[in-house]
Write a protein that holds these residues in place. Sequence first.
Motif, PDB file in Angstrom:
ATOM      1  N   LEU A 176       3.047  30.476  -5.163  1.00  0.00           N
ATOM      2  CA  LEU A 176       3.175  31.946  -5.139  1.00  0.00           C
ATOM      3  C   LEU A 176       2.151  32.674  -6.003  1.00  0.00           C
ATOM      4  O   LEU A 176       1.549  33.643  -5.561  1.00  0.00           O
ATOM      5  N   PRO A 177       1.939  32.222  -7.243  1.00  0.00           N
ATOM      6  CA  PRO A 177       1.009  32.994  -8.090  1.00  0.00           C
ATOM      7  C   PRO A 177      -0.348  33.206  -7.439  1.00  0.00           C
ATOM      8  O   PRO A 177      -0.869  34.319  -7.434  1.00  0.00           O
ATOM      9  N   MET A 178      -0.879  32.153  -6.819  1.00  0.00           N
ATOM     10  CA  MET A 178      -2.184  32.294  -6.161  1.00  0.00           C
ATOM     11  C   MET A 178      -2.117  33.395  -5.113  1.00  0.00           C
ATOM     12  O   MET A 178      -2.875  34.350  -5.128  1.00  0.00           O
ATOM     13  N   ALA A 179      -1.124  33.287  -4.233  1.00  0.00           N
ATOM     14  CA  ALA A 179      -0.975  34.287  -3.167  1.00  0.00           C
ATOM     15  C   ALA A 179      -0.818  35.674  -3.792  1.00  0.00           C
ATOM     16  O   ALA A 179      -1.426  36.643  -3.353  1.00  0.00           O
ATOM     17  N   LEU A 180      -0.047  35.695  -4.868  1.00  0.00           N
ATOM     18  CA  LEU A 180       0.276  36.989  -5.466  1.00  0.00           C
ATOM     19  C   LEU A 180      -0.933  37.606  -6.151  1.00  0.00           C
ATOM     20  O   LEU A 180      -1.312  38.738  -5.904  1.00  0.00           O
ATOM     21  N   LEU A 181      -1.557  36.822  -7.042  1.00  0.00           N
ATOM     22  CA  LEU A 181      -2.625  37.412  -7.850  1.00  0.00           C
ATOM     23  C   LEU A 181      -3.863  37.673  -7.011  1.00  0.00           C
ATOM     24  O   LEU A 181      -4.688  38.514  -7.334  1.00  0.00           O
ATOM     25  N   ALA A 182      -3.981  36.939  -5.909  1.00  0.00           N
ATOM     26  CA  ALA A 182      -5.104  37.232  -5.001  1.00  0.00           C
ATOM     27  C   ALA A 182      -4.804  38.515  -4.222  1.00  0.00           C
ATOM     28  O   ALA A 182      -5.648  39.026  -3.508  1.00  0.00           O
ATOM     29  N   GLN A 183      -3.572  39.022  -4.380  1.00  0.00           N
ATOM     30  CA  GLN A 183      -3.158  40.272  -3.741  1.00  0.00           C
ATOM     31  C   GLN A 183      -3.363  40.247  -2.224  1.00  0.00           C
ATOM     32  O   GLN A 183      -3.832  41.197  -1.619  1.00  0.00           O
TER      33      GLN A 183
ATOM     34  N   GLY B 234      10.410  47.455  -0.249  1.00  0.00           N
ATOM     35  CA  GLY B 234      10.648  48.459  -1.283  1.00  0.00           C
ATOM     36  C   GLY B 234      11.373  47.902  -2.492  1.00  0.00           C
ATOM     37  O   GLY B 234      11.884  46.777  -2.472  1.00  0.00           O
ATOM     38  N   LYS B 235      11.402  48.727  -3.555  1.00  0.00           N
ATOM     39  CA  LYS B 235      12.215  48.415  -4.726  1.00  0.00           C
ATOM     40  C   LYS B 235      13.671  48.708  -4.380  1.00  0.00           C
ATOM     41  O   LYS B 235      13.952  49.442  -3.434  1.00  0.00           O
ATOM     42  N   THR B 236      14.593  48.114  -5.123  1.00  0.00           N
ATOM     43  CA  THR B 236      16.005  48.348  -4.847  1.00  0.00           C
ATOM     44  C   THR B 236      16.660  49.089  -6.009  1.00  0.00           C
ATOM     45  O   THR B 236      16.270  48.926  -7.168  1.00  0.00           O
ATOM     46  N   TYR B 237      17.638  49.916  -5.650  1.00  0.00           N
ATOM     47  CA  TYR B 237      18.375  50.733  -6.611  1.00  0.00           C
ATOM     48  C   TYR B 237      19.852  50.609  -6.297  1.00  0.00           C
ATOM     49  O   TYR B 237      20.229  50.497  -5.123  1.00  0.00           O
TER      50      TYR B 237
ATOM     51  N   MET C 163       9.858  35.833  -5.581  1.00  0.00           N
ATOM     52  CA  MET C 163       9.146  35.758  -4.304  1.00  0.00           C
ATOM     53  C   MET C 163       8.399  37.067  -4.022  1.00  0.00           C
ATOM     54  O   MET C 163       8.241  37.470  -2.867  1.00  0.00           O
ATOM     55  N   SER C 164       8.009  37.769  -5.079  1.00  0.00           N
ATOM     56  CA  SER C 164       7.233  39.016  -4.982  1.00  0.00           C
ATOM     57  C   SER C 164       7.959  40.162  -4.294  1.00  0.00           C
ATOM     58  O   SER C 164       7.329  41.088  -3.781  1.00  0.00           O
ATOM     59  N   LYS C 165       9.264  40.065  -4.251  1.00  0.00           N
ATOM     60  CA  LYS C 165      10.059  41.184  -3.712  1.00  0.00           C
ATOM     61  C   LYS C 165      11.475  41.080  -4.262  1.00  0.00           C
ATOM     62  O   LYS C 165      11.795  40.167  -5.010  1.00  0.00           O
ATOM     63  N   TRP C 166      12.321  42.028  -3.916  1.00  0.00           N
ATOM     64  CA  TRP C 166      13.718  42.020  -4.384  1.00  0.00           C
ATOM     65  C   TRP C 166      14.552  41.204  -3.410  1.00  0.00           C
ATOM     66  O   TRP C 166      14.736  41.610  -2.264  1.00  0.00           O
ATOM     67  N   VAL C 167      15.008  40.041  -3.866  1.00  0.00           N
ATOM     68  CA  VAL C 167      15.710  39.093  -2.996  1.00  0.00           C
ATOM     69  C   VAL C 167      17.096  38.785  -3.567  1.00  0.00           C
ATOM     70  O   VAL C 167      17.472  39.270  -4.628  1.00  0.00           O
ATOM     71  N   SER C 168      17.829  37.954  -2.850  1.00  0.00           N
ATOM     72  CA  SER C 168      19.179  37.566  -3.261  1.00  0.00           C
ATOM     73  C   SER C 168      19.135  36.214  -3.961  1.00  0.00           C
ATOM     74  O   SER C 168      18.126  35.521  -3.924  1.00  0.00           O
TER      75      SER C 168
ATOM     76  N   GLY D 181       5.489  35.665  -8.775  1.00  0.00           N
ATOM     77  CA  GLY D 181       6.424  36.285  -7.847  1.00  0.00           C
ATOM     78  C   GLY D 181       7.610  36.918  -8.555  1.00  0.00           C
ATOM     79  O   GLY D 181       8.432  37.561  -7.908  1.00  0.00           O
ATOM     80  N   GLU D 182       7.701  36.705  -9.875  1.00  0.00           N
ATOM     81  CA  GLU D 182       8.760  37.349 -10.664  1.00  0.00           C
ATOM     82  C   GLU D 182       8.126  38.416 -11.543  1.00  0.00           C
ATOM     83  O   GLU D 182       6.926  38.641 -11.493  1.00  0.00           O
ATOM     84  N   ASP D 183       8.942  39.096 -12.359  1.00  0.00           N
ATOM     85  CA  ASP D 183       8.375  40.098 -13.251  1.00  0.00           C
ATOM     86  C   ASP D 183       9.106  40.101 -14.590  1.00  0.00           C
ATOM     87  O   ASP D 183       9.892  39.192 -14.883  1.00  0.00           O
ATOM     88  N   GLU D 184       8.845  41.125 -15.388  1.00  0.00           N
ATOM     89  CA  GLU D 184       9.368  41.179 -16.768  1.00  0.00           C
ATOM     90  C   GLU D 184      10.883  41.277 -16.828  1.00  0.00           C
ATOM     91  O   GLU D 184      11.468  41.156 -17.912  1.00  0.00           O
ATOM     92  N   THR D 185      11.549  41.493 -15.693  1.00  0.00           N
ATOM     93  CA  THR D 185      13.016  41.537 -15.698  1.00  0.00           C
ATOM     94  C   THR D 185      13.638  40.137 -15.584  1.00  0.00           C
ATOM     95  O   THR D 185      14.833  39.960 -15.831  1.00  0.00           O
TER      96      THR D 185
END
Lengths: 388, 388
Positions: free
Chosen positions: A15-22, A116-119, B122-127, B192-196
């Motif tokens: 994942l990091p590769m895919a991610l950081l390569a955007q 999207g982000k979730t709330y 996974m670079s998004k909000w998942v379960s 694929g994760e973040d500071e949370t």
Amino acid sequence: MKNRFKLLSAALMLLPMALLAQQPRAGQQPQHTPPAGTQPNIHNLDGQAYPRVDAQGRTYWRFYAPDAQNVEISFRGPMKKQADGWWTYQSEGPEVIGLHYYQMIIDGVSAADPNGKTYYGMSKWVSAIEIPEASGAEYYKVQDVPHGEVRERQYWSEITQSWRRCFVYTPAEYDQNPKKRYPVLYLQHGGGEDETGWVRQGNMNNIMDNLIAEGKAVPMLVVMDRGYATDARPGATAAQGMRSGVFPEIVVKEIIPMIDKNYRTKADQKNRAMAGLSMGGMHTFQTVLSNVDTFDYMGGFSGGAGAVDQIATMNNGIFADAAAFNKEMKLVFLGIGAEENPERVRLFAEGLTAAGIKNVVYYESPLTAHEWLTWRRCLNQFAPLLFQ
Amino acid sequence: MKNRFKLLSAALMLLPMALLAQQPRAGQQPQHTPPAGTQPNIHNLDGQAYPRVDAQGRTYWRFYAPDAQNVEISFRGPMKKQADGWWTYQSEGPEVIGLHYYQMIIDGVSAADPNGKTYYGMSKWVSAIEIPEASGAEYYKVQDVPHGEVRERQYWSEITQSWRRCFVYTPAEYDQNPKKRYPVLYLQHGGGEDETGWVRQGNMNNIMDNLIAEGKAVPMLVVMDRGYATDARPGATAAQGMRSGVFPEIVVKEIIPMIDKNYRTKADQKNRAMAGLSMGGMHTFQTVLSNVDTFDYMGGFSGGAGAVDQIATMNNGIFADAAAFNKEMKLVFLGIGAEENPERVRLFAEGLTAAGIKNVVYYESPLTAHEWLTWRRCLNQFAPLLFQ
């Protein structure tokens, strides 16, 4: 299963590769140029182009679902399927400004938009699209001013026999003045939301940072708790509806003492306020009007107001003796959005004043509905009226 | 649109009643008795019965999608459609213990399970579904001990020309000792994760609270930042891959000074540690091995280890002069799950020791894969080795 999880492990390792390569997520990035003058919704995941909003507040949607029979956007309507597997939708006209929750509905299943982000709203984790104010208001955005902290705290509740969580905003100067004590605002979310709402959807930390930096509000603590509670004490009734709920008792008997014990508060009536939105406004009225010697300020944002013809009798007739009430309460703030039928609340505010209640402030948020832009504006109006 | 939003407002006004009355969501509550000996997944929304887990780690799924043609669970497989519109799935056997991300795939669209909480992975909000440890371990759960806070902080980054966010764990005693200073652990999430991640998935606040209460770890601050950054300085290369990334420079030049300025830290090498999982382990090795005079402790959890045959040359040959390295570094911790092919990391740890590197600690987490139970255990093993 184990082999599957080893594959999963390998996938996550990559994942990091895919991610950081955007790299765009396969199949999910539109192969087209977005309409001129549109911007990605601020609640999209970084790099996700849709949904988009234009300067007039029209919304533009593209969603990739080549195998779906029907895709809809909640509160809007069905999307149109294109030959390339993308579904599209455009609002008929400008949408009401502010933050609107939504879900994607894929063949009848309502789920958060994966782009999207979730709330936490609508009693689940959903998506949000925001129509910006024409003015491009900055009061709820992060600015180059001293920033406070939002502190997550766990505490034991005897009444509910459970660990509960609250968030506490501390002003930027809090740790620089180890002897100074601060007033406290208790600030509640709405129904279907939770204790994360005021920070994530409401940007309350930016609003307070900016007000305090401008000298418009005094430095204060803001406590955001969870407006749901089930009384676990022997003999407690199972009914936990809004009016029979135990939350107001938890505020006074558990939350306030816990906050006064753990933070440098000014622990008296004249340094204590409570406000809330929608259900939280109702909680505020239930809590404060049953404990008028505990709070000096109260606010209902799109909630809390009652029927004007019941003012004399409501809440055990607390408003019937205006002189007595005025001795206890320095402010009754009632705010509401102009697009959510404000008449009932305006009449209630006028009724309180007619009944002799002093310091009633009515605020009507222009062009906004029952959503977080109304409530950000309410906090921005309410906080400067406190503790000074 | 405005009328639609007034309807929405009305709907939201009614939510509290529906919510506090604890009505099942229409159509989503199974009308059947769950299998004996199963419990709801701990990451479900309150009141949601599925997915479920039994004592052996088998998983049981039910999902309502009467109009869908095909429903799958990511990393598992297709569900079976029943006559009543519910889809069902049961794992072939016990799943690997720990926290596993998943999405529901509805007619080809992968989305978070609307009945669950969401986590950034996974670079998004998942379960997530969690298979409990047979032992029923308590070390990462909230217990009746003094609790620290997790503080959200915003800060300006010159290197990225952006506002960034970090979370700072402060031990329970921090505000009770206004003169005492504390050591700091910098703790990073994975790709694929973040500071949370470390708080929400990792329960790091419970792990630290429990270790400190038992006297196993010294009270310390733990800083969790965002492992993504784009260098916005003039002449910066666009490439921001893991190895060319600017994050290690941000740690040393921006994050550490910001933390030392705003918290009561012991701001020296012997009171500073860094660790991370997966990509965060790589970030830790990049950062610490380029700044060995800044940190005394380093940890790689399922990440950071290199190829054993490159020990002499990797990271500019830092390990070639073992005596010099040993003078700077008090601990090199390498942890990994037994179910994620640990051999490479074990050989690397043995290789470091063979090369004369002292205080190399290798930890293999029994029965766990590349997921958060491995990393909770790694933190639980690592933190007691710091600053004492």
